[in-house]
Design an enzyme around this catalytic site. Structure first.
Site, mmCIF file in Angstrom:
data_model
loop_
_atom_site.group_PDB
_atom_site.id
_atom_site.type_symbol
_atom_site.label_atom_id
_atom_site.label_comp_id
_atom_site.label_asym_id
_atom_site.label_seq_id
_atom_site.Cartn_x
_atom_site.Cartn_y
_atom_site.Cartn_z
ATOM 1 N N SER A 326 21.646 59.768 54.992
ATOM 2 C CA SER A 326 21.175 58.395 54.766
ATOM 3 C C SER A 326 21.250 57.630 56.071
ATOM 4 O O SER A 326 22.060 57.948 56.943
ATOM 5 C CB SER A 326 22.076 57.691 53.749
ATOM 6 O OG SER A 326 23.269 57.232 54.359
ATOM 7 N N ASP A 327 20.416 56.620 56.220
ATOM 8 C CA ASP A 327 20.643 55.686 57.320
ATOM 9 C C ASP A 327 21.982 54.996 57.029
ATOM 10 O O ASP A 327 22.486 55.042 55.910
ATOM 11 C CB ASP A 327 19.481 54.682 57.423
ATOM 12 C CG ASP A 327 19.340 54.137 58.844
ATOM 13 O OD1 ASP A 327 20.343 54.167 59.599
ATOM 14 O OD2 ASP A 327 18.246 53.686 59.209
ATOM 15 N N CYS A 328 22.568 54.360 58.062
ATOM 16 C CA CYS A 328 23.959 53.929 57.909
ATOM 17 C C CYS A 328 24.093 52.758 56.932
ATOM 18 O O CYS A 328 23.481 51.712 57.117
ATOM 19 C CB CYS A 328 24.559 53.631 59.271
ATOM 20 S SG CYS A 328 24.608 55.165 60.225
ATOM 21 N N ALA A 330 22.970 52.871 53.888
ATOM 22 C CA ALA A 330 21.773 52.763 53.045
ATOM 23 C C ALA A 330 22.093 53.027 51.576
ATOM 24 O O ALA A 330 21.263 52.761 50.710
ATOM 25 C CB ALA A 330 20.693 53.735 53.524
#
Ligand code: NAG
Ligand code: NAG
Ligand code: NAG
Ligand code: NAG
Ligand code: NAG
Ligand code: NAG
Length: 814
Positions: A326-328, A330
């Site tokens: 995941s993006d941080c 997210a």
């Protein structure tokens, strides 16, 4: 384990005896093969599968002879549920009982080993517990290549590959001396630069799907340690690349609308022929070992909870075999503020069931256990996630014993960081990418001869080291500001410098002083543009013109100067400089993106003629009035009846400041198609395997559309042909020149790209030299577009292969 059981059983006299005998046998080492090994030391290990540790040596997951899927299965089967949950986050803790060390998944390497992310430190080494031992660093800097939007302008995939390879070497060197605690890098950024205001557009290779795909593939192959053509050199990855942000992610913060809540409304058509192709090639051709899912929603569904994207498309259709991160942070946003999930557990369940394997952030640590208790997440889903993530650690060679001794990359030492070779590559990248946008009366290059000419350098970007690096930077090996580099070309004391503006935002200017300087000197170079205060992660622009009073300062200086001035623009996204473009007193304009640690020198070499510029714009430069289009409107295609202009050179028909692919040089080049092996196609005749009634008829334009999927791979392969272009340098000096092959159609409708890049190749040519460039053209791939259902179709009609002003007609009959 056996010894422990004995101790617990001491209340039974008979057991004592058996145990004594058993323990004696154990101590004598008589039945070595059946005796379980002693408990491992409680210390967290530095690396997994230490051959000196008799305990872990026996585990199948430590056996490099076994296939990785078997090793991973063995490892995961040994973990308790709590240990499993602990491994779902980017900062994975150690499992000392199995000799597995801590691992940091989050490292960045966009255009050089970055100081951002958690995995690399330039000021210390990592201790076993993950803390930084300050002041112990051997490597204090790494090579900082140009920001990607500039490197893209070289249209040179070999160059992109070599840069990524250099980054991987420097990363391994830092890892080997203890300054890295992971080898998973979250680059490249291959989102399409859809809107010129995007703050992170600078990180991308621009607006074109083919350019972006080719960049992504080259970068991934270089970073992961493959050959340029994608073959494996080692059976281990040198480093792991991550294609981000999956998908249709290109808005950070525009008028308060943020990436965290934005719901991108994307048509199947645009998804199929604009947003997805870079990710598909990154997986299929680059063989990337990671994908990152984005913050935003796409048609209502958060990217990290998008089963269709993550599982059905990436893993199913494209056969992706790495880990999805995941993006941080997210994951929490899926609950708050997106409110897509009703509880935190639902958010965790949504991402794990959709196919996300690893979270950047700690949310899964808090909520996975309760999600399991609530029967929203199964242990099987966690096992799947861990198999995907651990298999990448194994493919990096991190379970083969000491990675500094075993494997192909252990010998890479710190002397390979900031090597002369890498620094020369940074210079080569910058000088071959910088774009000459205007050069009236061949004002550039300026004469190098040590005459009495005086030079003024003016502007807020002229003497800044920081601006050269862009974002996701590291500490550069060495860097020279543009002012310092120009100084080295001019006799001492002959440069007059003034920053002109208070800062890049240019809310105040010192016009009188600057105009006085401009009047006195023979030549003026102004270094203007943007920096990270104007465009960055979490900040999109709202305007396309130069910030504050920059434009008026340029006009005043140009008016006052003796000769037309040279304007250098540092910026990632395009700026509307049509006033300077049309001002005869501005003689030359150079665009240098954020050119990296050698960018100052590269510019000076170009300005004084030691290098012939050849870069070409990877994005359309739109006029300021494009800002009337909401950035949130994802549509690529225009809608003439509603006045929506469409986006990028493929669809946007409005006025442009500069075109995609535009760029001058100190030479001129001519083109000619010398051989095209086919120019007629009759889809219907050769189209034997598909029944006629399956062909959908486009009612509006009386054009037949053929579904590429129905034409079939075999048919499509047979239609491929070759187009050879002769390129001649008709100028007086040598140059490196990218040849861009487009296809254009006669079909006039909103759905069909006006023009589409289908190939590019960079050639080096001496003055008067010519050379031939061969392109392979596949009608199914290159003459097709997506229909409304997101399927690739070919229309019958007239097409043209186009290079520069040269066009070659191709007829496609129904
Ligand atoms: C070490 O560098 C990191 C960034 O790479 C920085 O955040 C940290 O403050 C630095 N520590 C010291 C002691 O300088
Ligand atoms: C290193 O520096 C950082 C930032 O100043 C500090 O938090 C940390 O405690 C230091 N580590 C050691 C081992 O001194
Ligand atoms: C790693 O290298 C050491 C020393 O060369 C060797 O003894 C050991 O067997 C190797 N370990 C693995 C897992 O290959
Ligand atoms: C430099 O300027 C001086 C004084 O104006 C002049 O005499 C001389 O010829 C000039 N030199 C050159 C190389 O132009
Ligand atoms: C184009 O705009 C018109 C007028 O607003 C609208 O009726 C039509 O549905 C739009 N077409 C597309 C393809 O979005
Ligand atoms: C290239 O050709 C154009 C058009 O003929 C001409 O105006 C220009 O000066 C030439 N540029 C160079 C560097 O020769």
């Amino acid at each position: 384990m056996g010894a422990q059981k004995c101790e617990r059983a001491t209340h039974l006299p008979t057991t004592i005896i058996i145990c004594l005998i058993f323990t004696t046998i154990l101590q004598l080492g008589l039945v070595n093969s059946v005796i379980p090994p002693p408990p491992p030391p409680p210390q967290p290990p530095l690396f997994a599968c230490d051959s000196a540790n008799p305990h872990t040596k026996s585990y199948p997951f430590c056996n490099p002879q076994l296939p990785i899927n078997k090793r991973v299965k063995d490892l995961v089967s040994r973990l308790t549920l709590d240990e499993k949950i602990s491994q779902l986050t980017n900062s994975a803790p150690p499992i000392p009982r199995l000799g597995v060390p801590a691992y940091e998944w989050w490292s960045e390497s966009l255009h050089g080993v970055s100081r951002h992310g958690r995995g690399y430190r330039f000021n210390g080494t990592f201790a076993k517990d993950g803390s930084v031992l300050n002041g112990t660093a051997t490597v204090k800097a790494a090579t900082m290549f140009p920001q990607i939007i500039l490197t893209a302008s070289s249209f040179d995939s070999q160059l992109w590959y070599r840069i990524a390879k250099a980054i991987a070497t420097e990363a391994r060197a830092m890892y080997n001396v203890g300054q890295g605690k992971g080898l998973t890098f979250w680059a490249p950024n291959i989102n399409i630069f859809r809107d010129p205001r995007w703050g992170r557009g600078q990180e991308t290779p621009g607006e074109d799907p083919l350019l972006t795909s080719t960049y992504g593939v080259s970068y991934v192959r270089g970073l992961q340690g493959y050959t340029f053509h994608g073959d494996k050199i080692s059976d281990r990855l040198q480093a792991s690349a991550c294609c981000k942000h999956f998908t249709a992610h290109d808005l950070d913060n525009w008028h308060g609308i943020t990436r965290f809540t934005f719901d991108a409304e994307v048509s199947k058509q645009d998804l199929a022929d604009t947003f997805q192709p870079p990710f598909q090639s990154c997986v299929e051709q680059g063989h990337a070992s990671s994908i990152m899912c984005a913050y935003n929603r796409v048609n209502g569904i958060p990217s990290c909870a998008h089963q269709d994207f993550l599982t059905d498309t990436a893993r199913g259709k494209w056969h992706f075999d790495g880990y999805i991160v995941s993006d941080c942070n997210a994951v929490p946003i899926i609950y708050e503020p997106q409110k897509y999930a009703k509880t935190p557990e639902d958010a965790v369940a949504a991402v794990l069931s959709a196919g996300m394997d690893l979270e950047c952030g700690p949310y899964t640590q808090t909520y996975t256990k309760s999600a399991i208790n609530q029967k929203k997440v199964t242990e099987k889903q966690i096992d799947r996630a861990l198999k995907n993530s651990f298999s990448v650690r194994m493919r990096l060679g991190l379970f083969d014993g000491d990675p500094r001794i075993n494997g192909s990359f252990g010998k890479i030492g710190p002397e390979q960081v900031c090597s002369e070779e890498h620094q020369n590559l940074a210079l080569e990248a910058a000088q071959n990418s910088i774009v000459l946008l205007k050069n009236n009366n061949n004002l550039l290059p300026l004469s190098k001869s040590k005459t009495n000419s005086t030079l003024a350098v003016i502007g807020p970007n002229a003497d800044s080291l920081e601006v050269l690096l862009g974002n996701y930077e590291g500490f550069p090996c060495k860097s020279t500001t543009i002012l310092q580099a120009l100084q080295s070309y001019v006799e001492m004391g002959t440069i007059k410098y003034h920053s002109g503006c208070n800062a890049v935002e240019c809310s105040s200017v010192e016009v009188e002083q600057v105009v006085e300087i401009a009047k006195e000197v023979d030549y003026v170079v102004m270094v203007m543009g943007l920096d990270q205060t104007q465009e960055r992660e979490k900040l999109d622009r709202v305007d396309l013109v130069l910030p504050g009073m920059q434009q008026s300062l340029i006009a005043s200086v140009a008016e006052a100067a003796k000769k037309p001035i040279v304007l250098v623009l540092l910026c990632g996204g395009p700026v509307d400089v049509s006033l300077s473009r049309d001002d005869n007193k501005v003689g030359s304009i150079l665009w240098a993106g954020y050119p990296g640690e050698a960018g100052g020198l590269a510019l000076a070499k170009i300005i004084f003629g030691d290098h012939n510029p050849g870069g070409k714009l990877p994005i359309t430069w739109y006029p300021q009035d494009f800002t009337e289009v909401p950035m949130t409107d994802m549509r690529m295609r225009p809608n003439k009846s509603s006045g929506y202009p469409g986006r990028t050179y493929r669809f946007y028909q409005g006025k442009k400041v500069y075109e995609f692919g535009y760029g001058l040089s100190y030479s001129n080049y001519s083109y000619k198609f010398t051989s095209v092996t086919r120019d007629k196609f009759s889809l219907n005749q050769e189209f034997t395997s598909v029944s006629r009634d399956k062909i959908s008829l486009n009612q509006e334009s009386d054009v037949n559309q053929f579904l590429v999927s129905q034409l079939g791979t075999q048919f499509c392969d047979k239609q491929k042909f070759s187009a050879v272009v002769r390129v001649k340098n008709t100028g007086k000096i040598a140059g490196k020149h990218p040849v861009l092959l487009f296809v254009r159609t006669d079909l006039q409708n909103d759905e069909t790209p006006m023009k589409q890049l289908i190939g590019f190749e960079s050639v080096n040519l001496n003055a008067e030299q010519e050379s031939e460039v061969e392109f392979s053209v596949s009608p199914c791939e290159h003459l097709s577009k997506a229909n409304k259902d997101g399927e690739m179709v070919i229309d019958n009609g007239v097409y043209f292969l186009v290079v520069g002003e040269e066009a070659y007609q191709i007829n496609v009959a129904a």
